[in-house]
Motif scaffolding. Structure first.
Motif, PDB file in Angstrom:
ATOM      1  N   VAL A 182       0.849  -1.192   0.000  1.00  0.00           N
ATOM      2  CA  VAL A 182       0.000   0.000   0.000  1.00  0.00           C
ATOM      3  C   VAL A 182       0.883   1.241   0.000  1.00  0.00           C
ATOM      4  O   VAL A 182       1.839   1.338   0.777  1.00  0.00           O
ATOM      5  CB  VAL A 182      -0.945   0.010   1.223  1.00  0.00           C
ATOM      6  N   LEU A 183       0.565   2.177  -0.871  1.00  0.00           N
ATOM      7  CA  LEU A 183       1.353   3.396  -1.021  1.00  0.00           C
ATOM      8  C   LEU A 183       1.372   4.225   0.266  1.00  0.00           C
ATOM      9  O   LEU A 183       0.406   4.230   1.028  1.00  0.00           O
ATOM     10  CB  LEU A 183       0.765   4.247  -2.147  1.00  0.00           C
ATOM     11  N   PRO A 184       2.462   4.946   0.540  1.00  0.00           N
ATOM     12  CA  PRO A 184       2.456   5.895   1.661  1.00  0.00           C
ATOM     13  C   PRO A 184       1.293   6.881   1.519  1.00  0.00           C
ATOM     14  O   PRO A 184       1.041   7.401   0.435  1.00  0.00           O
ATOM     15  CB  PRO A 184       3.811   6.607   1.516  1.00  0.00           C
ATOM     16  N   GLY A 185       0.586   7.083   2.597  1.00  0.00           N
ATOM     17  CA  GLY A 185      -0.623   7.902   2.562  1.00  0.00           C
ATOM     18  C   GLY A 185      -1.856   7.106   2.233  1.00  0.00           C
ATOM     19  O   GLY A 185      -2.976   7.628   2.327  1.00  0.00           O
ATOM     20  N   GLY A 186      -1.695   5.823   1.869  1.00  0.00           N
ATOM     21  CA  GLY A 186      -2.818   4.965   1.548  1.00  0.00           C
ATOM     22  C   GLY A 186      -3.500   4.456   2.805  1.00  0.00           C
ATOM     23  O   GLY A 186      -3.021   4.634   3.928  1.00  0.00           O
ATOM     24  N   VAL A 187      -4.632   3.785   2.594  1.00  0.00           N
ATOM     25  CA  VAL A 187      -5.476   3.341   3.700  1.00  0.00           C
ATOM     26  C   VAL A 187      -5.559   1.824   3.725  1.00  0.00           C
ATOM     27  O   VAL A 187      -5.716   1.181   2.677  1.00  0.00           O
ATOM     28  CB  VAL A 187      -6.894   3.936   3.574  1.00  0.00           C
ATOM     29  N   ILE A 188      -5.440   1.252   4.935  1.00  0.00           N
ATOM     30  CA  ILE A 188      -5.752  -0.157   5.193  1.00  0.00           C
ATOM     31  C   ILE A 188      -6.964  -0.183   6.112  1.00  0.00           C
ATOM     32  O   ILE A 188      -6.946   0.421   7.190  1.00  0.00           O
ATOM     33  CB  ILE A 188      -4.576  -0.887   5.861  1.00  0.00           C
ATOM     34  N   LEU A 189      -8.024  -0.856   5.682  1.00  0.00           N
ATOM     35  CA  LEU A 189      -9.250  -0.950   6.469  1.00  0.00           C
ATOM     36  C   LEU A 189      -9.554  -2.425   6.698  1.00  0.00           C
ATOM     37  O   LEU A 189      -9.776  -3.176   5.741  1.00  0.00           O
ATOM     38  CB  LEU A 189     -10.404  -0.278   5.730  1.00  0.00           C
ATOM     39  N   THR A 190      -9.552  -2.847   7.960  1.00  0.00           N
ATOM     40  CA  THR A 190      -9.756  -4.258   8.259  1.00  0.00           C
ATOM     41  C   THR A 190     -10.360  -4.418   9.641  1.00  0.00           C
ATOM     42  O   THR A 190     -10.323  -3.487  10.453  1.00  0.00           O
ATOM     43  CB  THR A 190      -8.426  -5.041   8.192  1.00  0.00           C
ATOM     44  N   THR A 191     -10.929  -5.582   9.906  1.00  0.00           N
ATOM     45  CA  THR A 191     -11.315  -5.904  11.271  1.00  0.00           C
ATOM     46  C   THR A 191     -10.218  -6.760  11.890  1.00  0.00           C
ATOM     47  O   THR A 191      -9.620  -7.609  11.228  1.00  0.00           O
ATOM     48  CB  THR A 191     -12.645  -6.675  11.343  1.00  0.00           C
ATOM     49  N   LEU A 192      -9.952  -6.495  13.145  1.00  0.00           N
ATOM     50  CA  LEU A 192      -9.035  -7.311  13.917  1.00  0.00           C
ATOM     51  C   LEU A 192      -9.861  -8.167  14.869  1.00  0.00           C
ATOM     52  O   LEU A 192     -10.900  -7.725  15.366  1.00  0.00           O
ATOM     53  CB  LEU A 192      -8.064  -6.435  14.705  1.00  0.00           C
ATOM     54  N   ARG A 193      -9.406  -9.371  15.114  1.00  0.00           N
ATOM     55  CA  ARG A 193     -10.141 -10.238  16.022  1.00  0.00           C
ATOM     56  C   ARG A 193      -9.203 -11.261  16.639  1.00  0.00           C
ATOM     57  O   ARG A 193      -8.066 -11.451  16.183  1.00  0.00           O
ATOM     58  CB  ARG A 193     -11.306 -10.923  15.319  1.00  0.00           C
ATOM     59  N   GLY A 194      -9.680 -11.875  17.694  1.00  0.00           N
ATOM     60  CA  GLY A 194      -8.936 -12.947  18.323  1.00  0.00           C
ATOM     61  C   GLY A 194      -9.740 -14.224  18.268  1.00  0.00           C
ATOM     62  O   GLY A 194     -10.692 -14.347  17.495  1.00  0.00           O
ATOM     63  N   TRP A 195      -9.381 -15.169  19.104  1.00  0.00           N
ATOM     64  CA  TRP A 195     -10.063 -16.456  19.109  1.00  0.00           C
ATOM     65  C   TRP A 195     -11.294 -16.447  20.007  1.00  0.00           C
ATOM     66  O   TRP A 195     -12.095 -17.377  19.974  1.00  0.00           O
ATOM     67  CB  TRP A 195      -9.088 -17.551  19.539  1.00  0.00           C
ATOM     68  N   MET A 196     -11.462 -15.386  20.804  1.00  0.00           N
ATOM     69  CA  MET A 196     -12.683 -15.265  21.601  1.00  0.00           C
ATOM     70  C   MET A 196     -13.707 -14.367  20.921  1.00  0.00           C
ATOM     71  O   MET A 196     -14.894 -14.652  20.925  1.00  0.00           O
ATOM     72  CB  MET A 196     -12.369 -14.694  22.990  1.00  0.00           C
ATOM     73  N   ARG A 197     -13.250 -13.253  20.327  1.00  0.00           N
ATOM     74  CA  ARG A 197     -14.200 -12.272  19.795  1.00  0.00           C
ATOM     75  C   ARG A 197     -13.485 -11.315  18.859  1.00  0.00           C
ATOM     76  O   ARG A 197     -12.262 -11.318  18.732  1.00  0.00           O
ATOM     77  CB  ARG A 197     -14.845 -11.483  20.940  1.00  0.00           C
ATOM     78  N   SER A 198     -14.304 -10.474  18.224  1.00  0.00           N
ATOM     79  CA  SER A 198     -13.768  -9.420  17.367  1.00  0.00           C
ATOM     80  C   SER A 198     -13.303  -8.248  18.208  1.00  0.00           C
ATOM     81  O   SER A 198     -13.907  -7.915  19.230  1.00  0.00           O
ATOM     82  CB  SER A 198     -14.847  -8.956  16.383  1.00  0.00           C
ATOM     83  N   LEU A 199     -12.214  -7.614  17.789  1.00  0.00           N
ATOM     84  CA  LEU A 199     -11.799  -6.352  18.396  1.00  0.00           C
ATOM     85  C   LEU A 199     -12.494  -5.182  17.713  1.00  0.00           C
ATOM     86  O   LEU A 199     -12.768  -4.165  18.333  1.00  0.00           O
ATOM     87  CB  LEU A 199     -10.283  -6.188  18.296  1.00  0.00           C
ATOM     88  N   GLY A 200     -12.758  -5.318  16.418  1.00  0.00           N
ATOM     89  CA  GLY A 200     -13.476  -4.269  15.718  1.00  0.00           C
ATOM     90  C   GLY A 200     -12.755  -3.792  14.471  1.00  0.00           C
ATOM     91  O   GLY A 200     -11.701  -4.306  14.075  1.00  0.00           O
TER      92      GLY A 200
END
Length: 395
Positions: free
Chosen positions: A215-233
């Motif tokens: 991803v280019l500098p200044g670009g955006v990464i949009l993702t959900t983070l989660r673990g094995w119990m639940r989503s972080l968001g």
């Protein structure tokens, strides 16, 4: 299956109604994405699906097709703001004779449109940008991006060959020809890099290093983070060379975890009745299921899973097991509270209670108060600002 001309007229009206609802609810906030929702035939991407049955007892899903419920009901359901399951346990469904499904885990779906368009809006795309999507799924969100940016600007990766094949057919049948690949989304797609935007439609335990590189500098990464119990968001990161920084969203969407990062089958070693050391617990197992405290518990113990059961006819106890370090905590109800017994290299419940207490000291904030800093050496979630309390993500 009804023919496309028989479907398109009512489907076009239902798409307009869906766009109206999403706009009224504040989820659809730009004319470009509204145009995409009004144009992309969601029914082409979810021609058959499963919905959860309302029959009490074991969770059961029932098939929904034009043949099982009738064309009008099927089409109406397609254009509701709901998530529809399209695969269980990573196995293809025999749609020649679909049956109710129980005791199974959904592994692919068409996400509710309000979340899809909310994420696409947060992605902040503009004409001429190139986007990498991790998790093609049914192809519906891929099609929306193709409509907005043009097919040449969209690259999408899907880990499941059968899911990818169906998405490719649905996209081509709807007039879209993005760059589609089957593989591990953690590796991105180097041949198409660099990208202006990266969006992931499955949950990850951390940010793969390849994403920062592609991803280019200044670009955006949009993702959900989660673990094995639940989503972080949902987290939105701005890339700055070999690092990235950003904030979590107010919302807490939960996506299926990327298959390559799913929890091991074994929960770990069950402790014996005399293993570990005991103390009075400050917090009971309820912190594992209530929204804010559970977010903190997932941060504090990222490799943990939990379950409850009665032991030898005694009270129902909650077992918290870390299969990576073989650490454990067992919570047992006692008079007006809980007793915890811990063992192994990590004192799991100490870590959970410390994190929850910190959250309370800071005013029990929403996930929007948390941010993430990613570098080549570490990935750290912080509270308030990068110098505030910190919790590392698993490597």
């Amino acid at each position: 299956m009804p023919t496309e001309p028989e479907i398109e007229t009512p489907a076009a009206g239902l798409r307009r109604q869906l766009a109206d609802r999403l706009e009224k609810d504040g989820r659809l906030r730009s004319r470009e994405w509204r145009a995409a929702v009004g144009a992309v035939p969601r029914h082409a991407f979810v021609p058959r699906f499963y919905r959860e049955s309302d029959v009490p007892g074991v969770t059961t899903w029932e098939p929904v097709t034009p043949e099982t419920v009738g064309q009008e009901e099927w089409l109406g359901l397609v254009y509701t703001d709901e998530t529809w399951v399209t695969q269980f346990d990573s196995r293809d469904i025999d749609w020649s004779d679909p049956q109710p499904v129980s005791n199974a885990t959904p592994t692919s779906s068409s996400t509710l449109p309000s979340l899809v368009v909310r994420m696409l809006d947060d992605l902040d795309v503009h004409e001429g940008m190139h986007v990498l999507e991790i998790g093609t799924g049914t192809g519906y969100s891929t099609a929306l991006m193709c409509h907005r940016l043009g097919s040449e600007a969209v690259t999408s990766i899907e880990t499941d060959e059968g899911v990818a094949r169906r998405a490719r057919e649905a996209l081509a049948g709807s007039g879209y020809t993005p760059h589609l690949f089957v593989g591990d989304g953690r590796a991105g797609h180097l041949d198409g890099a660099p990208y202006d935007r990266l969006i992931a439609t499955c949950g990850f335990r951390n940010i793969p290093p390849a994403w920062l590189e592609q991803v280019l500098p200044g670009g955006v990464i949009l993702t959900t983070l989660r673990g094995w119990m639940r989503s972080l968001g949902l987290v939105k990161l701005i890339v700055t060379g070999d690092s990235a920084n950003g904030w979590f969203s107010e919302d807490e969407p939960s996506f299926m975890i990327a298959r390559q990062q799913d929890a091991p089958e074994s929960l770990g070693v069950l402790p014996g009745p005399d293993d570990g050391t005991e103390r009075r617990a400050t917090y009971g197992p309820g912190v594992l299921t209530s929204s804010g405290p559970a977010f903190m518990a997932q941060l504090a113990a990222p490799d943990v899973r939990s379950f409850s059961m009665a032991v030898d006819g005694g009270p129902v106890s909650t077992f918290v097991l870390d299969s990576v370090t073989d650490s454990f905590a067992v919570l047992v109800p006692v008079d007006s509270g809980w007793q915890v017994r811990q063992g192994g290299p990590r004192r799991l419940w100490d870590a959970v209670e410390s994190a929850v207490a910190t959250w309370e000291v800071y005013g029990s904030p929403s996930t929007a108060a948390f941010g993430l800093t990613v570098s080549r050496d570490a990935q750290v979630v912080w509270l308030g600002n990068p110098n505030g309390p910190q919790w590392p993500l698993p490597s």
